[in-house]
Design an enzyme around this catalytic site. Structure first.
Site: not given
Ligand code: GLV
Length: 328
Positions: A155-157, A178, A237-239, A268, A286-287
């Site tokens: 996606g964007r990130i 996908r 860095i997702a979830r 977390e 989570h930063i």
């Molecule tokens: C951070 O995890 C967000 O979803 O913005």
């Protein structure tokens, strides 16, 4: 009469002041995380809520809060929202995309580099007084420049990370998503869509940026880690929940992959104890979006959404506007 809203966590003061100019606001001055029962209780008589990923908005809560009309998440991810339930209750849900893309991509790239070049391990080594002499193979890692960057979730990130890798570091970019990107997005990055198994087998540095959903639960587990190169790194860095943290800790311990970097964890702020025991993992709380400018922009966008939704305007970043419209 102004609408009544709950600001469920502490937000930047200027955003709270702005919300107070539009609404009758109940704020959470202590920044304590409400229990589900307390959240329901505090939402009584409220038409709107500004939430973070820590507040769960599900069918049970929605049924108990009949006046609620809009929930504005101060996050791009919204797996804390049950979107079909929001739509069924006529509640508009919003999130904060775009404003955090570049900041989050910077952090993902930094984590990937930290894993590849063993930065956390190196710092611990130095701080613990273990640095006695130069050796040719002291804390040797793997190169980032020219390596193959694998991105799961484009996606964007994901695309912003791909840009950094391809244009800044001469990396070869492969991705799995996908849907394939349009050729005009793929080609400036030289990015190539591959199936998931190929992504796992070929990536030197694999970065996870896909949204969390039931289908992505433990998308990276023992079987997937077995496919990766023993020299590879994994960055999440997702979830939390996308990676099976116990399986990852075992793979790191047995050096089935070289290193990992994690900003998110299943359950977390608790962190799987096995991850705390392995040296070859960088752990951050989570930063990824945490710069002052970006956190303020996220809060402002959540406020924009609430103000528009409750004052008859068009919220800039709705999640379920189409579903609500269909419902009539
Ligand atoms: C951070 O995890 C967000 O979803 O913005």
């Amino acid at each position: 009469m102004p609408a009544r809203i709950l600001v469920a966590r502490v937000v930047p003061p200027r955003v709270l002041e702005r919300l107070r100019r539009h609404f009758d606001v109940e704020a959470n001055a202590d920044d304590a995380i409400y229990t589900p029962a307390e959240l329901v209780q505090r939402l009584q008589g409220k038409q709107g809520a500004l939430t973070t990923g820590s507040e769960r908005i599900d069918a049970k809560l929605l049924a108990a809060c009949p006046e609620l009309r809009v929930v504005a998440n101060m996050a791009v991810g919204y797996n804390n929202f049950d979107i079909p339930a929001c739509s069924a209750h006529g509640v508009l849900a919003t999130n904060t995309p775009d404003v955090l893309t570049e900041t989050t991509a910077d952090f993902g790239f930094a984590l990937m580099m930290a894993a590849a070049r063993r930065m956390a391990e190196s710092e611990h080594f130095l701080r613990h007084g273990e640095w006695k002499k130069w050796s040719w193979d002291l804390l040797t890692g793997s190169d980032v420049h020219g390596a193959t960057l694998g991105i799961l979730g484009m996606g964007r990130i994901g695309q912003a990370i791909a840009r950094r890798g391809a244009l800044g570091f001469g990396m070869k970019v492969i991705y799995h998503n996908r849907s394939r990107l349009a050729p005009e997005v793929e080609s400036p990055l030289g990015a190539r869509w591959v199936d998931k198994a190929t992504l796992l087998r070929e990536a030197d540095h694999l970065v996870l940026v896909l949204p969390y959903a039931a289908a992505s639960h433990h998308a990276i587990g023992a079987a997937e880690l077995m496919l990766m190169k023993p020299t590879a790194t994994l960055t999440n860095i997702a979830r939390g929940g996308i990676v099976d943290d116990a399986a990852l800790a075992a793979a790191l311990r047995e050096r089935r992959i070289a290193a990992a970097a994690l900003d998110v964890f299943e359950g977390e702020p608790a962190v799987h104890p096995d991850l705390l025991e392995v040296p070859n993992v960088v752990l951050t709380p989570h930063i990824a979006s945490a710069t002052v400018a970006t956190r303020v922009a996220m809060a402002e966008l959540a406020a924009d959404n609430l103000i528009a939704a409750l004052n008859g305007g068009t919220p800039p970043t709705p999640i379920n506007a189409a579903e609500l419209q269909q419902r009539g």
